[in-house]
Motif scaffolding. Structure first.
Motif, PDB file in Angstrom:
ATOM      1  N   ARG A 262       0.914  -1.244   0.032  1.00 16.78           N
ATOM      2  CA  ARG A 262       0.125  -0.042  -0.173  1.00 16.78           C
ATOM      3  C   ARG A 262       0.725   1.304   0.050  1.00 16.78           C
ATOM      4  N   LEU A 263       2.258   1.141   0.297  1.00 16.02           N
ATOM      5  CA  LEU A 263       3.020   2.249   0.389  1.00 16.02           C
ATOM      6  C   LEU A 263       3.213   2.833  -1.086  1.00 16.02           C
ATOM      7  N   TYR A 264       3.548   4.158  -1.063  1.00 13.84           N
ATOM      8  CA  TYR A 264       3.642   5.027  -2.438  1.00 13.84           C
ATOM      9  C   TYR A 264       5.075   4.932  -2.442  1.00 13.84           C
ATOM     10  N   ASP A 265       5.716   4.583  -3.741  1.00 12.80           N
ATOM     11  CA  ASP A 265       7.133   4.520  -3.989  1.00 12.80           C
ATOM     12  C   ASP A 265       7.649   5.411  -5.061  1.00 12.80           C
ATOM     13  N   PRO A 266       8.018   6.636  -4.667  1.00 11.89           N
ATOM     14  CA  PRO A 266       8.345   7.749  -5.658  1.00 11.89           C
ATOM     15  C   PRO A 266       9.461   7.124  -6.922  1.00 11.89           C
ATOM     16  N   ILE A 267      10.180   6.447  -6.397  1.00 16.01           N
ATOM     17  CA  ILE A 267      11.172   5.891  -7.543  1.00 16.01           C
ATOM     18  C   ILE A 267      10.703   5.235  -8.789  1.00 16.01           C
ATOM     19  N   GLU A 268       9.189   4.734  -8.424  1.00 15.96           N
ATOM     20  CA  GLU A 268       8.485   4.039  -9.627  1.00 15.96           C
ATOM     21  C   GLU A 268       7.658   4.967 -10.445  1.00 15.96           C
ATOM     22  N   ASP A 269       7.623   6.345 -10.040  1.00 14.17           N
ATOM     23  CA  ASP A 269       7.158   7.379 -10.788  1.00 14.17           C
ATOM     24  C   ASP A 269       7.938   8.297 -11.485  1.00 14.17           C
ATOM     25  N   ILE A 270       8.979   8.112 -11.554  1.00 14.30           N
ATOM     26  CA  ILE A 270       9.986   9.166 -12.087  1.00 14.30           C
ATOM     27  C   ILE A 270       9.791   9.686 -13.480  1.00 14.30           C
ATOM     28  N   GLU A 271       9.557   8.376 -14.382  1.00 11.19           N
ATOM     29  CA  GLU A 271       8.913   8.661 -15.860  1.00 11.19           C
ATOM     30  C   GLU A 271       7.848   9.936 -15.892  1.00 11.19           C
ATOM     31  N   ARG A 272       6.971  10.005 -14.842  1.00 16.79           N
ATOM     32  CA  ARG A 272       5.800  11.158 -14.738  1.00 16.79           C
ATOM     33  C   ARG A 272       6.273  12.430 -14.491  1.00 16.79           C
ATOM     34  N   ILE A 273       7.626  12.637 -14.080  1.00 14.02           N
ATOM     35  CA  ILE A 273       7.989  14.019 -13.736  1.00 14.02           C
ATOM     36  C   ILE A 273       8.170  14.854 -14.936  1.00 14.02           C
ATOM     37  N   PRO A 274       7.539  16.018 -15.064  1.00 12.81           N
ATOM     38  CA  PRO A 274       7.508  16.596 -16.347  1.00 12.81           C
ATOM     39  C   PRO A 274       8.901  17.144 -17.004  1.00 12.81           C
ATOM     40  N   SER A 275       9.052  17.103 -17.962  1.00  5.16           N
ATOM     41  CA  SER A 275      10.496  17.624 -18.487  1.00  5.16           C
ATOM     42  C   SER A 275      10.413  18.916 -19.164  1.00  5.16           C
ATOM     43  N   ASP A 276       9.202  19.585 -19.540  1.00  2.00           N
ATOM     44  CA  ASP A 276       9.104  21.142 -20.133  1.00  2.00           C
ATOM     45  C   ASP A 276       8.112  21.606 -19.535  1.00  2.00           C
ATOM     46  N   PRO A 277       8.292  22.703 -18.501  1.00  2.00           N
ATOM     47  CA  PRO A 277       9.583  22.769 -17.796  1.00  2.00           C
ATOM     48  C   PRO A 277       9.865  21.804 -16.918  1.00  2.00           C
ATOM     49  N   ALA A 278      11.171  21.244 -16.840  1.00  2.00           N
ATOM     50  CA  ALA A 278      11.513  20.456 -15.453  1.00  2.00           C
ATOM     51  C   ALA A 278      11.630  21.233 -14.381  1.00  2.00           C
ATOM     52  N   PRO A 279      11.244  20.490 -13.398  1.00  2.00           N
ATOM     53  CA  PRO A 279      11.489  21.266 -11.807  1.00  2.00           C
ATOM     54  C   PRO A 279      12.852  21.122 -11.488  1.00  2.00           C
ATOM     55  N   ALA A 280      13.380  21.988 -10.876  1.00  2.00           N
ATOM     56  CA  ALA A 280      14.669  21.880 -10.261  1.00  2.00           C
ATOM     57  C   ALA A 280      14.528  20.789  -9.048  1.00  2.00           C
ATOM     58  N   ILE A 281      15.688  19.824  -8.947  1.00  2.00           N
ATOM     59  CA  ILE A 281      15.411  18.890  -7.939  1.00  2.00           C
ATOM     60  C   ILE A 281      16.707  18.830  -7.267  1.00  2.00           C
ATOM     61  N   TYR A 282      16.717  18.916  -5.936  1.00  2.00           N
ATOM     62  CA  TYR A 282      17.824  19.092  -4.812  1.00  2.00           C
ATOM     63  C   TYR A 282      17.671  17.939  -3.965  1.00  2.00           C
ATOM     64  N   VAL A 283      18.562  16.975  -3.807  1.00  2.00           N
ATOM     65  CA  VAL A 283      18.496  16.013  -2.822  1.00  2.00           C
ATOM     66  C   VAL A 283      19.753  16.074  -1.937  1.00  2.00           C
ATOM     67  N   ILE A 284      19.518  16.212  -0.527  1.00  2.00           N
ATOM     68  CA  ILE A 284      20.397  16.456   0.415  1.00  2.00           C
ATOM     69  C   ILE A 284      20.487  15.404   1.248  1.00  2.00           C
ATOM     70  N   SER A 285      21.733  14.825   1.638  1.00  4.38           N
ATOM     71  CA  SER A 285      21.824  13.607   2.297  1.00  4.38           C
ATOM     72  C   SER A 285      23.141  13.694   3.431  1.00  4.38           C
ATOM     73  N   ASP A 286      22.955  13.003   4.433  1.00  4.81           N
ATOM     74  CA  ASP A 286      24.035  12.626   5.079  1.00  4.81           C
ATOM     75  C   ASP A 286      24.328  11.339   5.050  1.00  4.81           C
ATOM     76  N   PRO A 287      25.681  10.918   4.507  1.00  3.91           N
ATOM     77  CA  PRO A 287      25.924   9.410   4.349  1.00  3.91           C
ATOM     78  C   PRO A 287      25.990   8.675   5.580  1.00  3.91           C
ATOM     79  N   GLU A 288      25.950   9.369   6.804  1.00  4.40           N
ATOM     80  CA  GLU A 288      25.771   8.668   7.830  1.00  4.40           C
ATOM     81  C   GLU A 288      24.518   8.286   8.362  1.00  4.40           C
TER      82      GLU A 288
END
Length: 647
Positions: A262-288
């Motif tokens: 029942r959980l929604y998985d964003p990685i499965e919907d990447i193809e639906r992200i609009p490309s024109d105009p494409a949103p700016a995407i920032y991912v910020i992570s701490d490797p630890e």
């Protein structure tokens, strides 16, 4: 046998836990026994894994009154009439059922607002090893006034209106937080944004989310066309992988807590992200990150890039010990986006924020986990792990008998592929020209997927060497280009394969592989064919400079076009068991039976640098990959990886 010794006890333990918790579940439902006791603070309200929720009507929390934790734990209900009395709220319906969604904003103007910054917070419901559920203790001290103040600060920082949008069931919104990250929650937030857009004349949204809230933001990317940018900090972005990981991490198997389907998985919907105009995407992570694995965040970033999406992945330092909360980084990045700053400047500003956190009040930074680590014990007879930078071998991070000479097995094909690249150019061929398979090329062993009389192009030949490790393809390459080398030499004796192997050894000498001798192009057993882990690391460095190799050696699968009597699209599969691991970029395996399992691997360090790891003669496949992860996890988690200078 080694694999059985390792896997049988694990499988039996898992089966026993499933049986045990099945009995506990039905016993509790029928008899009300046994009650699962909490080991948490006695003042903290909890729910057992099979206790039923007791939802109540939504209370109206205002000012400096803390949000009620019991409402977040059990859920709340609301009606349109009740919602109308709640300050700054939206009545939103999905599938005929409504919720009262609350927001805390600053700087919104009547009429039109060209852009609005929206923040979504993380999950607040946590589960102990025995399935007991509770709300984060910090929630009980949070108030509407604090959220309002935080939004005022964010708005001033961005010079734009800013708003905290409360997810269903928490922070004053009605609903059931136990259903977090499911399709209904995403739909409710989506409708709430529609309502805000209508109420305030919003032109575009800049969305930021922390942890589970970041997962919601990522889900909205594929649903909306009015998102100018998103910032995802410490976000849960690969949900299926996370559910699989957590299935047996607690004493109670995950299936008894939630239906992961029942959980929604964003990685499965990447193809639906609009490309024109494409949103700016920032991912910020701490490797630890101890709460949301860095692997889940990096997997999403890689999936975006594979889909042709541009993404900024920024490594940051979150406060110890969890290394998870990057709310300040997310809000700063979103504010800078709103102000029109470049990606480079955003990286610089986040780097400064890192330094402020690490050296606040001139105090030394909190120690990172496992700063001083002991070299891991491994079963492979030889290994080396080292940093690579600017095309050169750098610091050695781990080694075990790195100069010991051992059989290379199919790691030989790294040299075959390296030579193939150079000889294609030398003799005027291209990747779209075809390699013919002849009867003389047929041999046993790995990668028997082509037959005499068939042809594959050279681009597919690289993939067939790297992924299924085709001995037949290696022989065909040696025969074809060995003959061309003989013709160029003006010789008619010696044999094309022998000439190709001589070229392999000459190339090995030129890259400094002074403890290596090749006897054939495929790695099949041959007396005297030996190498060392240190030499193979040098070969990996040379191979890393060849796009024809690096573009395929990290693929889990590849579809190869085979021409001939049986024209077909042939799916080939990588032999690297860890190819889907978060940090693996590519590599090559080599196997000789019995008991010689080799691996040469390129992976990514926590700060984006490159690591090369080579293991020779592990006793079985499980030992090979256990050794690999032990080495990588030790060197990555056991030392600091300074962030690279912004570029």
């Amino acid at each position: 046998m080694g694999i059985l010794i390792r896997t049988v006890p694990i499988s039996l333990s898992r089966c026993w836990r499933i049986v045990k918790w099945t009995c506990i579940k039905y016993s509790y439902r029928l008899l009300g026994w046994p009650r699962i006791k909490s080991t948490l603070d006695a003042d903290l309200e909890t729910l057992g894994p099979f206790d039923r929720l007791r939802p109540t009507p939504l209370s109206i929390t205002i000012g400096n009154t803390p949000f009620p934790a019991e409402e977040a734990l059990h859920g709340t209900t609301a009606t349109p009439e009740l919602c109308a009395r709640v300050p700054d709220s939206l009545w939103v319906e999905v599938d005929g059922q409504g919720e009262c969604i609350r927001y805390y904003g600053h700087g919104l103007k009547d009429g039109e607002n060209p852009q609005l910054l929206v923040f979504l917070g993380g999950d607040l419901l946590f589960t102990a090893s025995n399935g007991v559920r509770h709300i984060a203790p910090s929630y009980q001290s949070q108030t509407p006034a604090q959220l309002q103040e935080a939004m005022a600060d964010w708005s001033h920082q961005a010079n734009a209106p800013a708003l905290f949008l409360a997810r269903p069931g928490i922070y004053g919104s009605s609903g059931n937080h136990h259903l977090r990250r499911e399709a209904r929650e995403i739909a409710l937030i989506d409708r709430a944004l529609d309502a805000l857009k209508s109420r305030f004349g919003i032109g575009a949204f800049i969305l930021a989310g922390q942890s589970g809230g970041g997962g919601i933001v990522a889900a909205l990317l594929g649903r909306r066309r009015d998102i100018a940018a998103v910032v995802l900090s410490s976000s849960l972005l690969s949900v299926r992988q996370a559910a699989a990981h957590w299935e047996f991490q607690r004493d109670i198997p995950g299936r008894f807590l939630r239906d992961a389907r029942r959980l929604y998985d964003p990685i499965e919907d990447i193809e639906r992200i609009p490309s024109d105009p494409a949103p700016a995407i920032y991912v910020i992570s701490d490797p630890e990150d101890q709460a949301v694995s860095f692997s889940l965040q990096l997997r999403y970033v890689r999936a975006l890039r594979e889909a042709g999406r541009e993404v900024q992945h920024i490594f940051a330092h979150a406060p110890a010990p969890a290394h998870h909360v990057l709310t300040g980084h997310a809000r700063l990045a979103a504010a800078l986006i709103a102000r029109g700053e470049t990606a480079r400047n955003i990286r610089i500003q986040l780097g400064r924020l890192d330094r402020q956190i690490l050296f606040q009040d001139q105090q030394p930074a909190a120690p990172r986990p496992f700063r001083l680590y002991s070299p891991p014990a491994i079963e492979a007879q030889s290994a080396i792990c080292l940093k690579v930078g600017d095309g050169e071998i750098g610091e050695v991070l781990f080694e075990k008998s790195p100069n010991r000479r051992l059989p290379p097995a199919s790691l030989v094909k790294l040299m075959t592929a390296l030579l193939l690249h150079g000889l294609i150019e030398r003799f005027g061929h291209s990747s779209t020209d075809y390699l013919a398979i002849e009867e003389a090329d047929i041999v046993g062993g790995s990668g028997r997927n082509v037959e005499p009389g068939e042809r594959i192009n050279y681009g597919d030949a690289f993939a067939n060497l790297m992924l299924p490790s085709s001995n037949i393809t290696a022989n065909a390459v040696a025969r074809t280009f060995g003959q061309l080398l003989l013709d160029a030499d003006g010789l008619s004796t010696g044999g094309p394969r022998a000439r190709f192997v001589a070229e392999m050894n000459a190339k090995a000498s030129s890259v400094g592989m002074d403890r290596t001798l090749f006897k054939n192009p495929s790695g099949v057993p041959a007396r005297g064919q030996m190498t060392s882990a240190a030499d193979m690391a040098k070969l990996m460095l040379a191979a890393m400079k060849v796009p024809a190799i690096t573009s395929c050696w990290g693929k889990p699968t590849h579809v190869m076009r085979v021409k001939g009597q049986k024209l077909r699209n042939q799916k080939i599969v990588s032999t690297i068991k860890v190819v889907n691991d978060y940090d693996v970029l590519g590599g090559k395996t080599g196997t000789l039976l019995p008991g010689c399992y080799n691996l040469a691997l390129v992976s990514q360090a926590p700060n984006g640098e490159t690591i090369v790891t080579v293991l020779l003669r592990a006793p079985d496949p499980q030992a090979l990959y256990t050794d690999t992860r032990r080495i990588l996890d030790a060197v990555k988690r056991g030392r600091d990886w300074p962030l690279k200078s912004p570029i």
